[in-house]
Design a protein around this motif. Structure first.
Motif, PDB file in Angstrom:
ATOM      1  N   ALA A   1      -7.893 -79.972  75.858  1.00 27.82           N
ATOM      2  CA  ALA A   1      -6.507 -79.693  76.226  1.00 27.82           C
ATOM      3  C   ALA A   1      -6.400 -78.372  76.992  1.00 27.82           C
ATOM      4  CB  ALA A   1      -5.634 -79.666  74.985  1.00 27.82           C
ATOM      5  N   ALA A   2      -7.215 -77.423  76.611  1.00 29.55           N
ATOM      6  CA  ALA A   2      -7.145 -76.112  77.253  1.00 29.55           C
ATOM      7  C   ALA A   2      -7.486 -76.202  78.736  1.00 29.55           C
ATOM      8  CB  ALA A   2      -8.093 -75.144  76.552  1.00 29.55           C
ATOM      9  N   ARG A   3      -8.280 -77.209  79.067  1.00 30.76           N
ATOM     10  CA  ARG A   3      -8.671 -77.334  80.471  1.00 30.76           C
ATOM     11  C   ARG A   3      -7.857 -78.400  81.197  1.00 30.76           C
ATOM     12  NH1 ARG A   3     -13.559 -78.831  81.921  1.00 30.76           N
ATOM     13  NH2 ARG A   3     -14.174 -79.834  79.983  1.00 30.76           N
ATOM     14  N   MET A   4      -6.699 -78.725  80.643  1.00 34.49           N
ATOM     15  CA  MET A   4      -5.849 -79.733  81.273  1.00 34.49           C
ATOM     16  C   MET A   4      -4.453 -79.163  81.472  1.00 34.49           C
ATOM     17  SD  MET A   4      -5.706 -83.120  82.129  1.00 34.49           S
ATOM     18  CE  MET A   4      -6.477 -84.381  81.108  1.00 34.49           C
ATOM     19  N   PRO A   5      -4.273 -78.381  82.551  1.00 38.74           N
ATOM     20  CA  PRO A   5      -2.942 -77.829  82.776  1.00 38.74           C
ATOM     21  C   PRO A   5      -1.939 -78.934  83.076  1.00 38.74           C
ATOM     22  CG  PRO A   5      -4.353 -77.386  84.647  1.00 38.74           C
ATOM     23  CD  PRO A   5      -5.221 -78.004  83.602  1.00 38.74           C
ATOM     24  N   GLU A   6      -0.689 -78.579  82.829  1.00 36.99           N
ATOM     25  CA  GLU A   6       0.377 -79.563  82.936  1.00 36.99           C
ATOM     26  C   GLU A   6       0.394 -80.281  84.283  1.00 36.99           C
ATOM     27  OE1 GLU A   6       4.190 -77.989  81.848  1.00 36.99           O
ATOM     28  OE2 GLU A   6       5.169 -79.346  83.249  1.00 36.99           O
TER      29      GLU A   6
ATOM     30  N   GLU B   1       4.772 -81.453  73.015  1.00 37.15           N
ATOM     31  CA  GLU B   1       3.896 -81.833  71.915  1.00 37.15           C
ATOM     32  C   GLU B   1       2.429 -81.812  72.335  1.00 37.15           C
ATOM     33  OE1 GLU B   1       5.050 -85.537  70.215  1.00 37.15           O
ATOM     34  OE2 GLU B   1       6.927 -84.732  69.444  1.00 37.15           O
ATOM     35  N   ILE B   2       2.197 -82.243  73.563  1.00 41.96           N
ATOM     36  CA  ILE B   2       0.815 -82.244  74.046  1.00 41.96           C
ATOM     37  C   ILE B   2       0.279 -80.818  74.024  1.00 41.96           C
ATOM     38  CG2 ILE B   2      -0.677 -82.684  76.036  1.00 41.96           C
ATOM     39  CD1 ILE B   2       1.200 -84.950  76.821  1.00 41.96           C
ATOM     40  N   GLN B   3       1.102 -79.894  74.550  1.00 38.39           N
ATOM     41  CA  GLN B   3       0.656 -78.505  74.620  1.00 38.39           C
ATOM     42  C   GLN B   3       0.440 -77.922  73.227  1.00 38.39           C
ATOM     43  OE1 GLN B   3       3.782 -77.104  77.095  1.00 38.39           O
ATOM     44  NE2 GLN B   3       2.656 -77.493  78.988  1.00 38.39           N
ATOM     45  N   ARG B   4       1.251 -78.366  72.295  1.00 36.15           N
ATOM     46  CA  ARG B   4       1.196 -77.761  70.983  1.00 36.15           C
ATOM     47  C   ARG B   4       0.101 -78.357  70.093  1.00 36.15           C
ATOM     48  NH1 ARG B   4       6.121 -76.874  66.849  1.00 36.15           N
ATOM     49  NH2 ARG B   4       4.769 -76.475  65.069  1.00 36.15           N
ATOM     50  N   LEU B   5      -0.056 -79.681  70.177  1.00 38.08           N
ATOM     51  CA  LEU B   5      -0.920 -80.348  69.210  1.00 38.08           C
ATOM     52  C   LEU B   5      -2.318 -80.680  69.711  1.00 38.08           C
ATOM     53  CD1 LEU B   5       1.538 -83.021  67.795  1.00 38.08           C
ATOM     54  CD2 LEU B   5       0.760 -80.971  66.617  1.00 38.08           C
ATOM     55  N   ALA B   6      -2.412 -80.949  71.008  1.00 34.46           N
ATOM     56  CA  ALA B   6      -3.632 -81.604  71.484  1.00 34.46           C
ATOM     57  C   ALA B   6      -4.853 -80.699  71.449  1.00 34.46           C
ATOM     58  CB  ALA B   6      -3.417 -82.127  72.896  1.00 34.46           C
ATOM     59  N   ASP B   7      -5.987 -81.255  70.968  1.00 31.37           N
ATOM     60  CA  ASP B   7      -7.274 -80.600  71.154  1.00 31.37           C
ATOM     61  C   ASP B   7      -7.945 -81.182  72.388  1.00 31.37           C
ATOM     62  OD1 ASP B   7      -7.266 -79.019  68.722  1.00 31.37           O
ATOM     63  OD2 ASP B   7      -7.341 -80.961  67.705  1.00 31.37           O
ATOM     64  N   ARG B   8      -7.672 -82.480  72.583  1.00 27.60           N
ATOM     65  CA  ARG B   8      -8.251 -83.150  73.727  1.00 27.60           C
ATOM     66  C   ARG B   8      -7.212 -84.123  74.279  1.00 27.60           C
ATOM     67  NH1 ARG B   8     -13.074 -86.391  73.928  1.00 27.60           N
ATOM     68  NH2 ARG B   8     -12.702 -86.846  71.727  1.00 27.60           N
ATOM     69  N   VAL B   9      -7.264 -84.375  75.570  1.00 33.05           N
ATOM     70  CA  VAL B   9      -6.313 -85.287  76.198  1.00 33.05           C
ATOM     71  C   VAL B   9      -7.081 -86.307  77.032  1.00 33.05           C
ATOM     72  CG1 VAL B   9      -4.316 -85.500  77.727  1.00 33.05           C
ATOM     73  CG2 VAL B   9      -4.623 -83.414  76.391  1.00 33.05           C
ATOM     74  N   THR B  10      -6.742 -87.561  76.843  1.00 34.22           N
ATOM     75  CA  THR B  10      -7.301 -88.612  77.695  1.00 34.22           C
ATOM     76  C   THR B  10      -6.138 -89.302  78.389  1.00 34.22           C
ATOM     77  OG1 THR B  10      -9.288 -88.982  76.392  1.00 34.22           O
ATOM     78  CG2 THR B  10      -8.488 -90.846  77.692  1.00 34.22           C
ATOM     79  N   VAL B  11      -6.292 -89.485  79.709  1.00 39.95           N
ATOM     80  CA  VAL B  11      -5.211 -90.094  80.477  1.00 39.95           C
ATOM     81  C   VAL B  11      -5.621 -91.490  80.921  1.00 39.95           C
ATOM     82  CG1 VAL B  11      -3.705 -89.871  82.486  1.00 39.95           C
ATOM     83  CG2 VAL B  11      -4.514 -87.822  81.303  1.00 39.95           C
ATOM     84  N   LEU B  12      -4.774 -92.446  80.670  1.00 39.27           N
ATOM     85  CA  LEU B  12      -4.980 -93.808  81.154  1.00 39.27           C
ATOM     86  C   LEU B  12      -4.013 -94.067  82.292  1.00 39.27           C
ATOM     87  CD1 LEU B  12      -5.230 -96.113  77.992  1.00 39.27           C
ATOM     88  CD2 LEU B  12      -7.078 -95.088  79.289  1.00 39.27           C
ATOM     89  N   ARG B  13      -4.502 -94.811  83.270  1.00 40.88           N
ATOM     90  CA  ARG B  13      -3.600 -95.232  84.338  1.00 40.88           C
ATOM     91  C   ARG B  13      -4.026 -96.623  84.781  1.00 40.88           C
ATOM     92  NH1 ARG B  13      -5.059 -93.249  89.649  1.00 40.88           N
ATOM     93  NH2 ARG B  13      -5.067 -91.196  88.691  1.00 40.88           N
TER      94      ARG B  13
END
Lengths: 329, 516
Positions: free
Chosen positions: B224-229, B202-214
């Motif tokens: 998203a394009a600059r965030m490989p799996e 879903e991330i690969q399909r839908l995301a325009d941007r990804v933010t990661v919390l830890r």
């Protein structure tokens, strides 16, 4: 002193005992020219509370599972008329009649239990339906008439039969006239209910099911059987109460036990057994029975008009339940 | 372009423990912004702050450049923020139309304007492209339609920022497609969407941007394009596994429990199966870890094996080589299984009962004679179990409610030890307890396996999973996506499998892992 008191009041038992003492104090204050201090008053109080008390024993089991039984008064009625017909009109020996009534009570209670445990009906609905059904059954059996020793023969002639001795025996007193046999039966019921609740696996399971049904189920508790038996047990108590009531009235009244369920529930709840289930005991119920029993007696010896008696009872039930409410943590 | 919503320096702690620490988060019009992170990373807390569920946080929120501080869900809703939770906020007996207008009914002089209501409702459905009977009761709808209806409701309320928390978790593939098309429509109308998911696909399909919390911090945010799996997974894991967990060497014996083709269907027939034809086996003395993110199906698998989901579970079970039919928990208990459920308050303990009663709850039959209890025997057993678990209580006669969390957990474990099991199914055995109690439980797990007990362990804490498991199976949407030995296992491999990546080489070799 104050600390001891506060500690005592932190438990349901302490609060139930305090309520009972307050009602006794009320009796001493309004003693109706000393009537409250006579032994006979206390003897009558106990006798009059006994039939309700027997119902409250069964009610306690049901309430601990988180349920409620609105049918106890009606099943009492069925039992009272059945016992009267079997002994007065059909000349059954009394042990057989008692057994038949107990089985009938267990069956009617068991139907409610089945509806609650298996068909997942809400206890309020299932037992409300049973309240109507059992009352109807009592009227069907009797044709709506009171069952007494006056028997209409086929010829249309009215014969007066002899009152079976069991009626007199149950309504008699022992200990030089100070303890009614109905009260003895009540104490036996309390003892039986107590021993099951406190010492039997089923008693423990009643608490588990009422406290947390899902946890009980995942611990291997037979949840449905546990609930079913609670209602069946309540049905048996109704049967016993019905026999006692018939003996006291020397007749089987199809209207017997009307509104008794409300009093039985009040007794259980005032004791501190939680309507949400999982908490309570027979000891608490005994205190609740005595509290309500004495309250009724005090109002009646002071000749409080019925209108006031009902209102005062309502107010006191609310106050008692408020003091019993567990403080939220 | 100005952000629709912009959160700056958000910090929040629960009882002194920081949950969020200076997090920045933006949503722009027409974008899907995926919020990623492991369980407990702080995603839900961040969303709840945006939705006005908490008022005691630090930091600022701007909507359209205007400073706001929503202090109630209602206020957040008025500001145009809608959150679609997994627990839905629909009223089941009411109709679709009534639900759509719930909270803002069209009224005149206090009376509902039925015709206007219908028109409004049907417009709202049309906007998201959903085709439902307006007069049908919501309770008759399948769970998937309810989820989509929830979205329509948010849209009708003119929400500009729509937060979706795992919206596809209950959806089958077809309904998920419908969801994605609705999301595309919402994007096209300039709404901003915050999307929480555990599915890589879903991330690969839908995301325009990804933010990661830890661990409550923002550790990465980019297109998203600059965030490989691989990088996404690395960001999510981030920490080194320390050796706080003392797993002693194990010597697995014969197979204790074998599960074949085990499935659990959802409570709702149209929903996807919660567990889908899972096969596994665990040996005596072995700890088999079950990894996975929320809704992986691992909990339902254990519950199903234990007989806790009658009528919904199917499959073959074998205990020590003998086939076992489990129709209720009692059958499983009698066969030597024990299930420590994942919520001690809701499903583990009867809090109103004494500690002793709880410890003896699963063994009452054995402790009683003809059903008559033996309080002395119960007290003796409870004392012995309590001591072996280092359970601290003023008295074992006190209500379980008054114990601390760690000791409650020990009481819940004690219930099963008292039943003398040979196979322990542990679902989150260390959830919500302090470090000392955790350590005790790890020690105990070692002692149990040394005695030949087989353990199936679910834990959402990655370090715990890696350190305590002799072998790890990773689940994703009801299926096993990877099997890893203790040496092969790494946080990255577990996590990418948990997000739906099937380890192809292994899958082929094992021949039993199917592609999702």
């Amino acid at each position: 002193m104050l600390k001891t008191l506060r500690k005592a009041l932190s438990s349901s038992a302490g609060r139930a005992a305090l309520e009972f003492l307050l009602v006794l104090a009320l009796g001493m204050a309004f003693n109706a020219d000393g009537a409250f201090f006579k032994l006979g008053t206390h003897r009558d109080t106990l006798r009059q509370a006994s039939v309700y008390g027997i119902l409250a024993c069964g009610m306690t089991m049901v309430v601990i599972t988180g349920g409620i039984d609105l049918s106890v008064g009606s099943i009492l009625g069925v039992s009272a008329v059945s016992f009267s017909i079997l002994t007065m009109h059909m000349d059954w020996p009394w042990p057989a009649a008692v057994l038949a009534c107990v089985l009938l009570g267990a069956a009617l209670g068991g139907v409610s239990g089945g509806l609650v445990a298996r068909a997942k009906l809400q206890p309020f609905i299932a037992t409300l339906a049973m309240q109507y059904f059992a009352r109807g059954l009592a009227k069907y059996i009797t044709g709506g008439k009171k069952i007494s020793t006056y028997v209409t023969a086929k010829s249309g002639e009215v014969v007066i039969k002899e009152l079976p001795s069991i009626f007199k025996d149950i309504d008699s007193r022992i200990l030089w006239g100070n303890l009614s046999i109905v009260s003895v039966i009540f104490f036996v019921c309390i003892a039986v209910a107590w021993v099951f609740l406190a010492r039997h696996k089923w008693g423990r399971e009643l608490y588990s099911v009422g406290g947390n049904e899902e946890a009980a189920r995942l611990s291997g508790v037979p949840v449905r059987m546990t609930k079913f038996l609670a209602y069946a047990f309540a049905g048996i108590m109704c049967a016993v109460a019905g026999i006692a009531q018939a003996a006291q009235e020397t007749q089987g009244d199809p209207e017997a036990g009307k509104d008794y369920e409300v009093i039985a529930i009040a007794m259980v709840v005032i004791g501190g057994t939680s309507l949400s289930g999982g908490r309570g005991s027979m000891g608490l119920t005994l205190l609740g029975i005595l509290t309500i029993g004495y309250l009724q007696k005090i109002l009646s010896i002071n000749a409080v008009p019925e209108a006031w008696r009902l209102m005062v009872t309502g107010v006191i039930v609310v106050l008692a339940v408020l003091t019993q409410r567990r403080r939220a943590k | 372009m100005r952000a629709l919503a912009s959160m700056r320096g958000i910090s929040k702690s629960f009882g002194g423990a920081p949950v969020l620490d200076g997090v920045d988060f933006d949503v722009f019009p027409g974008e899907v912004h995926v919020l990623a992170g492991e369980n407990g990373a702080g995603k839900s807390t961040l969303i709840k702050i945006l939705a006005g569920a908490y008022s005691d946080y630090r930091g600022t929120i701007e909507l359209d450049g205007r400073r706001v501080r929503p202090v109630s869900p209602l206020e957040a809703k008025r500001l145009g923020i809608a959150v679609i939770h997994q627990e839905l906020s629909l009223v089941p007996p009411m109709s679709v139309a009534e639900n759509l207008l719930l909270g803002s009914p069209l009224v005149r002089a206090g009376f509902v304007r039925a015709r206007a209501q219908r028109a409004g409702a049907s417009a709202a459905l049309a906007e998201v492209g959903l085709n439902l009977d307006l007069d049908g009761a919501v309770e008759d709808l399948p769970i998937s339609s309810r989820q989509l209806l929830e979205i329509a409701k948010a849209v009708r309320l003119e929400a500009r920022v729509i937060v979706m928390d795992e919206p596809s978790s209950a959806l089958n593939a077809q309904d998920a497609e419908l969801l994605f098309s609705i999301i595309a429509r919402l994007k096209a109308t300039g709404r901003g969407i915050v999307y929480i998911t555990h599915r890589m696909e879903e991330i690969q399909r839908l995301a325009d941007r990804v933010t990661v919390l830890r661990d409550g911090r923002m550790v990465g945010s980019r297109e998203a394009a600059r965030m490989p799996e691989r990088e996404l997974v690395a960001l999510m894991v981030g920490r080194e596994v320390d050796d706080r967990f003392p797993r002693h060497g194990s010597a697995p014996g014969s197979v204790a429990l074998r599960v074949e083709g085990f499935s659990v269907r959802g409570a709702d027939r149209s929903a996807r199966p919660l567990v889908d034809a899972v096969s596994l086996s665990v040996r005596r003395g072995e700890i088999l870890g079950l990894g996975g993110l929320q809704d992986s199906g691992a909990s339902q698998l254990l519950l199903g094996i234990f007989g806790g989901l009658p009528g919904r579970a199917s499959g073959r079970l074998e205990v020590e080589g003998r086939e076992l039919s489990v129709r209720r928990p009692r059958d499983a208990i009698d066969a030597g299984l024990a299930l420590l459920s994942n919520d001690r308050k809701a499903t583990g303990l009867v809090l109103s009962q004494s500690v002793t009663a709880n410890i003896c709850a699963a063994s009452l039959g054995r402790l009683s004679t003809w059903g008559w209890r033996n309080p002395a025997r119960e007290a003796g057993l409870a004392a012995r179990i309590g001591a072996s678990l280092r359970l601290k209580a003023a008295s074992l006669d006190m209500e379980a409610e008054s114990l601390s969390g760690g000791n409650q957990q020990k009481a819940a474990i004690g219930k099963w030890l008292a039943a003398d099991p040979r196979i322990l199914l542990l679902d989150e055995p260390t959830r919500g307890i302090d470090v000392g109690a955790k350590h005790d439980i790890y020690q105990l797990m070692n002692e149990w396996t040394a005695r030949g007990i087989a353990i199936l362990l679910i834990t959402s804490e990655m370090p715990e999973l890696l350190a305590m498991s002799d072998r790890i199976l990773v689940m994703h949407r009801g299926r096993i996506t990877s099997e890893l030995s203790r040496d092969e296992a790494s946080a990255e491999r577990v996590l990418s499998a948990a997000m739906g990546k099937v380890e192809a080489a292994e899958a082929a070799a094992e021949g039993k892992v199917r592609r999702c």
